[in-house]
Write a protein that holds these residues in place. Structure first.
Motif, mmCIF file in Angstrom:
data_model
loop_
_atom_site.group_PDB
_atom_site.id
_atom_site.type_symbol
_atom_site.label_atom_id
_atom_site.label_comp_id
_atom_site.label_asym_id
_atom_site.label_seq_id
_atom_site.Cartn_x
_atom_site.Cartn_y
_atom_site.Cartn_z
ATOM 1 N N ASP A 14 0.832 -1.216 0.000
ATOM 2 C CA ASP A 14 0.000 0.000 0.000
ATOM 3 C C ASP A 14 0.859 1.255 0.000
ATOM 4 O OD1 ASP A 14 -2.186 -1.590 -0.014
ATOM 5 O OD2 ASP A 14 -2.614 -1.423 2.136
ATOM 6 N N THR A 15 1.884 1.243 0.845
ATOM 7 C CA THR A 15 2.796 2.394 0.901
ATOM 8 C C THR A 15 3.460 2.579 -0.461
ATOM 9 O OG1 THR A 15 3.294 1.693 3.127
ATOM 10 C CG2 THR A 15 4.742 3.378 2.201
ATOM 11 N N THR A 61 1.112 4.080 -2.996
ATOM 12 C CA THR A 61 0.921 5.514 -2.749
ATOM 13 C C THR A 61 2.128 6.312 -3.235
ATOM 14 O OG1 THR A 61 -0.290 4.891 -0.769
ATOM 15 C CG2 THR A 61 0.380 7.198 -0.921
ATOM 16 N N GLU A 62 3.328 5.838 -2.898
ATOM 17 C CA GLU A 62 4.551 6.565 -3.273
ATOM 18 C C GLU A 62 4.731 6.594 -4.793
ATOM 19 O OE1 GLU A 62 6.742 8.255 -1.347
ATOM 20 O OE2 GLU A 62 5.444 7.870 0.381
ATOM 21 N N LYS A 104 2.344 9.065 -6.137
ATOM 22 C CA LYS A 104 2.716 10.438 -5.748
ATOM 23 C C LYS A 104 3.788 10.991 -6.685
ATOM 24 C CE LYS A 104 4.987 11.507 -1.860
ATOM 25 N NZ LYS A 104 5.321 11.198 -0.467
#
Ligand SMILES: Nc1ncnc2c1ncn2[C@@H]1O[C@H](COP(=O)(O)OP(=O)(O)OP(=O)(O)O)[C@@H](O)[C@H]1O
Length: 318
Positions: free
Chosen positions: A242-243, A246-247, A250
């Protein structure tokens, strides 16, 4: 699966082209190796004569596409994770047809260089099966053309001239493969601070991208890599999909995305996302996409999850 094959007269530069593919992380199946293997099995020397005889014999006994057919399972095996394979050493139209039948996404690239240029290269290379004079090379050309190599050259989807320097040729091959391999190029950059050990920084990068081709200029380390498998695997093992997703979202800009990774954790073989201005300068990693939709790339590296598990896995990029 996409199969890309190089075809050309002896010494035109096919092996050199395949090496470029290999350096880019594209698996290569060398058709000549099938013949060399056969010679070894029979305890015969690897001379041009022997290899020519074996190739002829296999073709006579099993058909003009005998060697191609023996390569098909090897290609399937090598390409199963990556989705693209390069084949080196097509020598006839029957082989092209065999590959076209076996793989619906097949691309043929002709490599061309004049006789005299190729002969000079033979003199320099001195492989055990290399020609000793220009007449021998003409004879080899004749033998290979008799297998309808000319037709294969004619119907090639692309042609690369190999008449100038080795570097220029390698560059041309790389450019074309970048377009065709539909892959992701990873550009890596980090500063090596005065307090840091260069070897450790190199190790940190290699831990995440084992195929990274690293150069160091002054206090800056730069690298290029193609193989995403290790990085992908680490995201799963560390359960940080998940991280990561997101990164990666981004940092997206057009068909690339940039993330920043902690150098110290990379040194111990772990992925840890950080900020651009992190202390001791992070590792800046840019994923450049060639012909792959961003969504597919994202789902391949870091798919959406439910209860910590990927909802669906995209196992390959192509
Ligand atoms: N542009 C170039 N400039 C100088 N040398 C080159 C160039 N291209 C290839 N060579 C050299 O020529 C030789 C033949 O190239 P390579 O082995 O790639 O050809 P090939 O088509 O695979 O040959 P074969 O059909 O005999 O296996 C090698 O020694 C290679 O390093």
């Amino acid at each position: 699966m996409r199969v890309i094959a190089f075809v050309g007269l002896p010494l035109s530069g096919k092996t050199t082209a395949s090496k470029v593919a290999e350096e880019m992380g594209i698996p290569v199946v060398c058709m000549g190796d099938v013949v060399r293997e056969e010679a070894k099995k029979r305890n015969l020397p690897l001379t041009d004569e022997v290899l020519g005889k074996i190739a002829n014999e296999l073709r006579e006994k099993e058909g003009m596409d005998a060697i191609a057919k023996r390569c098909i399972p090897l290609i399937r095996e090598k390409g199963k994770d990556v989705g693209v394979v390069v084949v080196d050493g097509i020598r006839g139209i029957a082989e092209v047809e065999a590959f076209k039948k076996a793989f619906d996404d097949f691309i043929l690239i002709a490599v061309e260089a004049p006789l005299e240029v190729r002969f000079q290269r033979a003199l320099k290379r001195k492989r055990s099966d290399d020609v000793k004079n220009i007449e021998e090379l003409k004879e080899r050309d004749r033998r290979e053309l008799s297998w309808n190599l000319a037709k294969a050259l004619e119907i090639a989807d692309f042609t690369i001239e190999n008449t100038s320097s080795l570097d220029e040729f390698r560059e041309k091959v790389r450019d074309l493969l970048e377009q065709l391999a539909k892959k992701v190029e990873v550009e890596i950059e980090t500063k090596v601070n005065p307090t840091e050990d260069v070897d450790k920084v190199v190790q940190a990068v290699k831990n995440l991208f084992p195929d990274a081709d690293i150069t160091i200029e002054g206090d800056t380390l730069r690298a290029k890599a193609w193989d995403l498998r290790k990085f992908r695997d680490l995201l799963r093992r560390q359960r940080i999909l998940d991280t990561a997703r997101t990164e990666l979202l981004k940092g997206k800009s057009n068909n690339e995305t940039t993330v920043f990774l902690n150098k110290q954790t990379a040194y111990i073989g772990k992925v840890n996302f950080t900020d651009e201005d992190a202390i001791l300068s992070p590792i800046r990693v840019t994923f450049k996409l060639y012909g792959i939709p961003f969504g597919k790339f994202l789902d391949y590296l870091a798919p959406p999850t439910k209860a910590g598990k990927p909802i669906r896995e995209v196992d390959r990029l192509i």
